[in-house]
Design a protein around this motif. Structure first.
Motif, short mmCIF file in Angstrom:
data_model
loop_
_atom_site.label_atom_id
_atom_site.label_comp_id
_atom_site.label_asym_id
_atom_site.label_seq_id
_atom_site.Cartn_x
_atom_site.Cartn_y
_atom_site.Cartn_z
N VAL A 187 0.82 -1.28 0.07
CA VAL A 187 0.04 0.01 0.02
C VAL A 187 1.01 1.20 -0.27
CG1 VAL A 187 -1.68 1.35 1.13
CG2 VAL A 187 -1.95 -1.22 1.30
N ARG A 188 0.67 2.14 -0.89
CA ARG A 188 1.46 3.31 -0.93
C ARG A 188 0.38 4.50 -0.51
NH1 ARG A 188 5.31 3.01 -5.18
NH2 ARG A 188 4.19 4.71 -6.12
N PHE A 189 0.83 5.29 0.49
CA PHE A 189 -0.06 6.26 0.97
C PHE A 189 0.86 7.58 0.20
CE2 PHE A 189 -0.56 3.31 4.39
CZ PHE A 189 -1.81 3.22 4.37
N ILE A 190 -0.09 8.32 -0.49
CA ILE A 190 0.54 9.52 -1.41
C ILE A 190 -0.06 10.95 -0.81
CG2 ILE A 190 0.45 10.62 -3.46
CD1 ILE A 190 -0.19 7.98 -4.82
N GLU A 191 0.73 11.68 -0.64
CA GLU A 191 0.41 13.08 0.00
C GLU A 191 -0.42 13.43 -1.35
OE1 GLU A 191 4.41 14.49 2.44
OE2 GLU A 191 3.91 15.27 0.74
N GLU A 192 -1.60 14.26 -0.66
CA GLU A 192 -2.44 15.04 -1.78
C GLU A 192 -1.81 16.14 -2.23
OE1 GLU A 192 -6.35 16.09 -0.24
OE2 GLU A 192 -7.16 17.00 -1.91
N MET A 193 -1.74 16.26 -3.60
CA MET A 193 -1.15 17.70 -4.33
C MET A 193 -2.43 18.45 -4.74
SD MET A 193 2.05 15.62 -6.12
CE MET A 193 0.98 14.33 -6.72
N PRO A 194 -1.95 19.64 -5.28
CA PRO A 194 -3.15 20.57 -5.43
C PRO A 194 -3.64 20.30 -7.22
CG PRO A 194 -1.13 21.71 -5.34
CD PRO A 194 -0.86 20.33 -5.09
N PHE A 195 -3.24 18.96 -7.58
CA PHE A 195 -3.51 18.86 -9.15
C PHE A 195 -4.90 18.44 -9.20
CE2 PHE A 195 1.19 18.34 -9.01
CZ PHE A 195 1.58 19.17 -9.75
N ASN A 196 -5.82 19.33 -9.15
CA ASN A 196 -6.99 18.75 -9.30
C ASN A 196 -8.04 19.79 -10.05
OD1 ASN A 196 -7.39 21.16 -7.61
ND2 ASN A 196 -7.52 20.18 -5.87
N GLY A 197 -7.62 20.69 -10.61
CA GLY A 197 -8.16 21.47 -11.68
C GLY A 197 -8.64 22.93 -10.89
N LYS A 198 -8.40 22.92 -9.52
CA LYS A 198 -8.87 24.03 -8.89
C LYS A 198 -7.53 24.73 -8.08
CE LYS A 198 -12.19 21.98 -6.42
NZ LYS A 198 -12.77 20.76 -6.76
N GLY A 199 -6.54 23.90 -7.46
CA GLY A 199 -5.64 24.43 -6.76
C GLY A 199 -5.75 23.77 -5.34
N GLN A 200 -4.94 24.37 -4.36
CA GLN A 200 -4.80 23.51 -2.96
C GLN A 200 -6.11 23.53 -2.33
OE1 GLN A 200 -0.98 24.42 -1.21
NE2 GLN A 200 -1.39 23.10 0.19
N ARG A 201 -6.62 22.43 -1.79
CA ARG A 201 -7.63 22.41 -0.95
C ARG A 201 -7.39 22.94 0.38
NH1 ARG A 201 -10.54 18.04 1.78
NH2 ARG A 201 -8.67 16.66 1.81
N LYS A 202 -8.47 23.50 0.94
CA LYS A 202 -8.06 24.03 2.51
C LYS A 202 -8.52 22.74 3.36
CE LYS A 202 -8.49 28.85 2.40
NZ LYS A 202 -8.30 28.91 0.83
N THR A 203 -7.75 22.49 4.13
CA THR A 203 -8.04 21.18 5.11
C THR A 203 -7.76 21.95 6.61
OG1 THR A 203 -5.82 20.61 4.92
CG2 THR A 203 -7.63 19.41 3.53
N LEU A 204 -8.43 21.10 7.57
CA LEU A 204 -8.04 21.51 8.93
C LEU A 204 -6.69 20.82 9.35
CD1 LEU A 204 -11.42 20.35 10.70
CD2 LEU A 204 -10.31 22.64 10.30
N GLU A 205 -6.28 19.61 9.04
CA GLU A 205 -4.94 19.24 9.35
C GLU A 205 -4.27 18.99 7.94
OE1 GLU A 205 -5.42 16.28 12.82
OE2 GLU A 205 -6.57 15.76 11.25
N ASN A 206 -2.89 18.91 8.13
CA ASN A 206 -1.53 18.77 7.13
C ASN A 206 -1.48 17.37 7.04
OD1 ASN A 206 0.03 18.75 4.97
ND2 ASN A 206 1.31 20.22 5.97
N TRP A 207 -1.92 16.42 6.16
CA TRP A 207 -1.71 15.05 6.32
C TRP A 207 -0.30 14.74 5.53
CZ3 TRP A 207 -3.35 10.75 9.09
CH2 TRP A 207 -4.18 10.97 10.16
N ASN A 208 0.95 15.20 5.85
CA ASN A 208 1.83 14.98 5.07
C ASN A 208 2.77 13.74 5.66
OD1 ASN A 208 3.23 15.54 7.51
ND2 ASN A 208 3.84 17.53 7.20
N TYR A 209 3.80 13.56 5.16
CA TYR A 209 4.41 12.31 5.40
C TYR A 209 4.52 11.93 6.92
CZ TYR A 209 8.64 8.97 5.80
OH TYR A 209 9.24 7.99 6.12
N ASN A 210 5.16 12.81 7.59
CA ASN A 210 5.26 12.53 8.89
C ASN A 210 3.96 12.17 9.83
OD1 ASN A 210 8.02 13.04 9.09
ND2 ASN A 210 7.66 15.43 9.04
N ARG A 211 2.84 13.12 9.46
CA ARG A 211 1.70 12.54 9.94
C ARG A 211 1.12 11.38 9.68
NH1 ARG A 211 -1.92 11.99 12.92
NH2 ARG A 211 -4.00 13.28 13.24
N ILE A 212 1.22 10.88 8.52
CA ILE A 212 0.67 9.56 8.04
C ILE A 212 1.35 8.37 8.84
CG2 ILE A 212 0.50 7.98 6.16
CD1 ILE A 212 0.57 10.71 4.32
#
Ligand code: SAM
Ligand code: SF4
Length: 333
Positions: A187-212
């Motif tokens: 299983v490969r957990f991938i950090e979410e990137m802003p490549f969604n047609g809109k730009g970076q999504r606002k989130t409450l928590e930043n789920w980066n490598y360390n947090r995962i």
């Protein structure tokens, strides 16, 4: 010709091409594109299979020995299996890998096993049918899960791509780890990137490598670090005694650039030295002007020599300074 290898000014050798087969897709993942889809290009703007085959052959003569076919969804393009059969004749390629959402492929798995296809990355962001439907905006969980099960029993290496989406599937990280207990997959957990047609999504928590990794640590003991190959994008681990393993890809925090060995070509032929650049030149246009193989080789050599040091520099050099926002489906994830 000065060299027959692709080496950039930082000494990194390019041996890996990620090629997008199409910008079309049968799903509408929230983090990848808007509900109405993206503006797809005219068919004539897409690289033909013949053009793709030629590009791969030329690059493989310059040291590229691994190709990942992606999209959009590669299996929505007609004759994709025939293209794979032809690509199998290119003996310079050690590996042909595919990234797919899996909704259409279970019937092809027997045929794929007979080809030079080594790894399938199956994108599945939830193990819960309802949540999966919310994320992908399509009701195809059972087809995708069936593909997962057939692939796991096949001769192909199976990796699951899970985009970690704050507040959407972060409660399922532990369930994905549990899946590795009895299944021979990664299983490969991938950090979410802003490549969604809109730009970076606002989130409450930043789920980066360390947090995962922290979340996995909170739920499991006996995490063993595995050796990573030099150019691997994921940092890999397993839980002691579990059959499969897992990795985390710091895609957005970009700590992996120094060993980068890859280039990308989009479905319309846009050449990208880095995921975060906005494209360097269009190889399709050169091919359609009738350039020779040697001229194309020189173009690749000269362009790759200028590969930016890392994804931050590539992003800063973009012509538009609005930041990255195009869909991953256009880029070829
Ligand atoms: N349709 C195929 C699939 O979903 O596997 C191949 C193309 S898709 C663009 C390739 C990979 O990019 C998928 O694993 C997908 O989850 C990932 N991806 C798409 N948008 C992303 C984003 N905004 N951040 C991180 N990964 C993303
Ligand atoms: Fe399609 Fe893959 Fe993008 Fe999902 S991630 S919309 S399956 S291209």
């Amino acid at each position: 010709m000065a060299t027959n290898k692709l080496i950039d000014s930082f000494g990194r050798e390019i041996t890996y091409l990620r090629l997008s087969i199409t910008d079309r897709c049968n799903l509408r993942c929230q983090y990848c594109m808007p509900a109405e889809g993206i503006d797809i290009v005219k068919k004539t703007e897409l690289l033909t299979y013949k053009e793709m085959y030629r590009i791969i052959r030329i690059l493989s003569e310059l040291g590229v020995n691994k190709v990942r076919l992606t999209g959009g969804e590669p299996f929505v393009r007609k004759e994709f299996m025939t293209f794979l059969e032809k690509l199998n004749f290119n003996k310079n390629l050690k590996e042909i890998n595919i990234t797919t959402n899996g909704a259409l492929i279970s019937k092809h798995i027997n045929s794929l096993e007979k080809l030079n296809v080594k790894n399938i990355n199956l994108s599945i962001d939830s193990l819960n049918a309802e949540n999966f439907k919310k994320i992908t905006r399509r009701d195809v969980f059972s087809q995708v899960y069936n593909t997962l099960e057939v692939l796991e029993k096949s001769d192909l290496n199976l990796k699951l791509n899970v985009v970690v989406q704050s507040g959407i599937n972060t409660n399922e990280i532990k369930d994905f780890i549990l899946l590795t207990k009895h299944k021979n997959l990664s299983v490969r957990f991938i950090e979410e990137m802003p490549f969604n047609g809109k730009g970076q999504r606002k989130t409450l928590e930043n789920w980066n490598y360390n947090r995962i990794l922290q979340d996995i640590n909170d739920n499991y003991t006996n995490i063993i670090k595995l050796n990573n190959s030099k150019s691997s994008t994921s940092k890999n681990f397993k839980i002691e005694g579990f059959k499969g393993n897992f990795g985390i890809i710091p895609a957005f925090t970009r700590t992996i650039c120094k060993d980068c060995n890859r280039i990308r070509i989009t479905a319309t032929g846009l050449f990208k030295n880095c995921l975060f650049d906005d494209g360097v030149f269009n190889i399709r246009d050169f091919i359609r002007k009738g350039v020779s193989d040697d001229e194309i080789k020189q173009l690749f050599i000269d362009t790759i020599a200028k590969k930016p040091k890392n994804g931050f520099i590539a992003e800063a050099n973009r012509k538009s300074q609005k930041g990255v926002s195009e869909s991953m489906s256009t880029i070829g994830g």
